[in-house]
Design a protein around this motif. Structure first.
Motif, short mmCIF file in Angstrom:
data_model
loop_
_atom_site.label_atom_id
_atom_site.label_comp_id
_atom_site.label_asym_id
_atom_site.label_seq_id
_atom_site.Cartn_x
_atom_site.Cartn_y
_atom_site.Cartn_z
N GLY A 153 0.60 -1.19 -0.06
CA GLY A 153 0.05 0.02 -0.15
C GLY A 153 0.78 1.23 0.13
O GLY A 153 2.01 1.24 -0.45
N THR A 154 0.23 2.31 0.48
CA THR A 154 0.98 3.49 0.57
C THR A 154 1.98 3.67 1.73
O THR A 154 1.70 3.33 2.79
CB THR A 154 -0.07 4.75 0.83
OG1 THR A 154 -1.14 4.71 -0.24
CG2 THR A 154 0.57 6.19 0.61
N PRO A 155 3.22 4.05 1.41
CA PRO A 155 4.19 4.05 2.45
C PRO A 155 3.90 5.17 3.37
O PRO A 155 3.21 6.09 2.90
CB PRO A 155 5.62 4.35 1.78
CG PRO A 155 5.11 5.15 0.50
CD PRO A 155 3.74 4.29 -0.03
N PRO A 156 4.51 5.00 4.63
CA PRO A 156 4.31 6.02 5.60
C PRO A 156 4.52 7.48 5.24
O PRO A 156 5.51 7.68 4.42
CB PRO A 156 4.98 5.43 6.81
CG PRO A 156 5.14 3.95 6.73
CD PRO A 156 5.23 4.05 5.20
N ALA A 157 4.02 8.42 5.67
CA ALA A 157 4.41 9.77 5.13
C ALA A 157 5.88 10.40 5.39
O ALA A 157 6.39 10.84 4.72
CB ALA A 157 3.59 10.95 6.01
N PRO A 158 6.45 9.73 6.52
CA PRO A 158 7.76 10.20 6.70
C PRO A 158 8.72 9.60 5.55
O PRO A 158 9.74 10.36 5.20
CB PRO A 158 8.26 9.69 8.06
CG PRO A 158 7.04 9.84 8.90
CD PRO A 158 5.83 9.26 7.75
#
Length: 409
Positions: A392-397
């Motif tokens: 899925g989408t990687p963490p924001a940082p």
């Protein structure tokens, strides 16, 4: 090189990247004939989209291909760019010592000033301020070469040679960090010869360590192993108290570097022996010190236990060793060494499939010493691996770090 046609610039950078015309063509999705015609100027590059694609494959700023000055973006200020690499190369290509054989050197900075400048350069490197270092290295190289030539026959000859030997080693280390392995080898090799003139076995031993590191980066693993072990054997500690700490430190670092080379070829028995030898030296040293800018001691031995485990593909052992490292000793180490370790452990976590912890390690390293993560090709590879494995989408940082490093999410 600014006056060269764009095709010649493409050929130059393709050669620097050790790519054949066929490999380059494959990465561009073009034919070998197309590449050949571009490089010979038979075919014009009149589409900016194609020029940008070529720059991306060659990993250079597009402005270099266009023969223009590179605009240094704020996010790359702490990295070494191609312009700075070429300036360092130009400084390494100078042969002031031969010129001084025919006529006196017109100007040389005082050795007291050189000592301060060299110490500052070492600290800049060990704090992973690679961009700052790159902007000072060309002048420092020229000044150290001039000093070595000016004092070649006087009472200060050995000190001048010693300072130049150190500058070559700083340059070698910095160039290796950013993937300029051939230049790194050249600078380290220069340091060996100069260190011998300086009459300092330990400086020459450390120059051999830099040669071994460059050879390892070039994939010349067995010569890297041999040079580290051979010189370590010659510098094996004696019972003489003079310079014992410095000798143990250089000796220990040679063994650790040899262990890294042995790990690269999967020789776990040699890795174990060399790590044991380095551990014994660190215990005899009695703590973590920065003799001869080595950062050698028990903590650094543990960091290399982690690094060699990663090289052997044993991420679990690397992570378990990491979790047992003395926190106080680790936090006392200089930023470059700690951030380098976080990068190693990020690789270890990817080997056991723990992408979340691998991401944490990359972010820890970036907070501590951004240049060690953002400027190193190896870190780009690790981050790419983390992104590929992330569901899925990687963490924001981590997504933000990838964007700042130019690594595709």
């Amino acid at each position: 090189m600014d006056e060269l046609p764009i095709g010649r610039r493409v050929a130059y950078w393709r050669g620097r990247r050790k790519m054949s015309q066929q490999v380059f063509a494959d990465r561009l999705g073009k034919s070998k004939s197309w590449v050949d015609k571009v490089e010979r100027g038979v075919r014009r590059l009149d589409k900016f989209s194609v020029v940008y694609e070529i720059a991306d494959v060659l990993q250079v700023d597009v402005q270099l291909l266009l023969g223009k000055d590179v605009e240094r973006r704020p996010e790359t200020q702490n990295c070494i760019d191609q312009v700075e690499v070429e300036e360092i190369r130009a400084a390494l290509e100078r042969y002031d010592q031969m010129s001084a054989f025919f006529q006196a050197v017109p100007h040389s900075p005082p050795l007291a000033e050189m000592r301060k400048a060299v110490s500052h350069a070492w600290l800049t490197y060990q704090h992973a301020k690679y961009g700052v270092l790159a902007r000072t290295l060309p002048k420092l190289l020229r000044d150290a070469q001039a000093a070595d030539s000016a004092y070649a026959t006087g009472s200060e000859a050995k000190e001048a040679a010693h300072l130049l030997g150190q500058v070559y080693q700083i340059a070698s280390s910095a160039l290796r960090k950013v993937g300029e392995h051939e230049l790194s080898w050249l600078a380290a090799d220069r340091s060996i010869a100069v260190s011998q003139r300086a009459g300092d076995q330990l400086l020459a031993g450390l120059a051999s360590y830099r040669v071994g590191s460059a050879l390892l980066a070039l994939g010349r693993v067995r010569p890297a192993l041999e040079v580290n072990v051979n010189i370590a054997n010659r510098l094996a500690p004696t019972h003489e108290p003079a310079h014992k700490g410095e000798r143990l430190s250089v000796y220990g670092m040679l063994l650790l570097n040899g262990a890294m080379a042995a790990a690269r070829i999967g020789d776990s028995a040699t890795v174990r022996d060399l790590l044991c030898g380095a551990e014994q030296a660190s215990l005899e040293l009695g703590g973590d010190y920065n003799h001869y800018w080595t950062s050698f001691g028990p903590t650094n031995v543990q960091l290399h236990r982690c690094a060699t485990a990663v090289e052997l593909g044993d991420g679990r052992t690397a992570v378990e060793t990491h979790e047992k490292i003395d926190v106080v000793g680790f936090n006392a180490m200089l930023p470059e060494r700690r951030a380098h370790h976080f990068l190693d452990i990020a690789r270890g976590y990817t080997q056991i499939g723990n992408v979340e912890k691998a991401s944490e390690m990359l972010l820890e390293g970036d907070r501590l010493a951004p240049s060690e993560i953002r400027c190193r090709p190896l870190a780009h590879e690790v981050l790419s691996d983390v992104l590929r494995r992330t569901r899925g989408t990687p963490p924001a940082p981590i997504a933000e770090l990838a964007e700042q490093m130019g690594v595709g999410v």
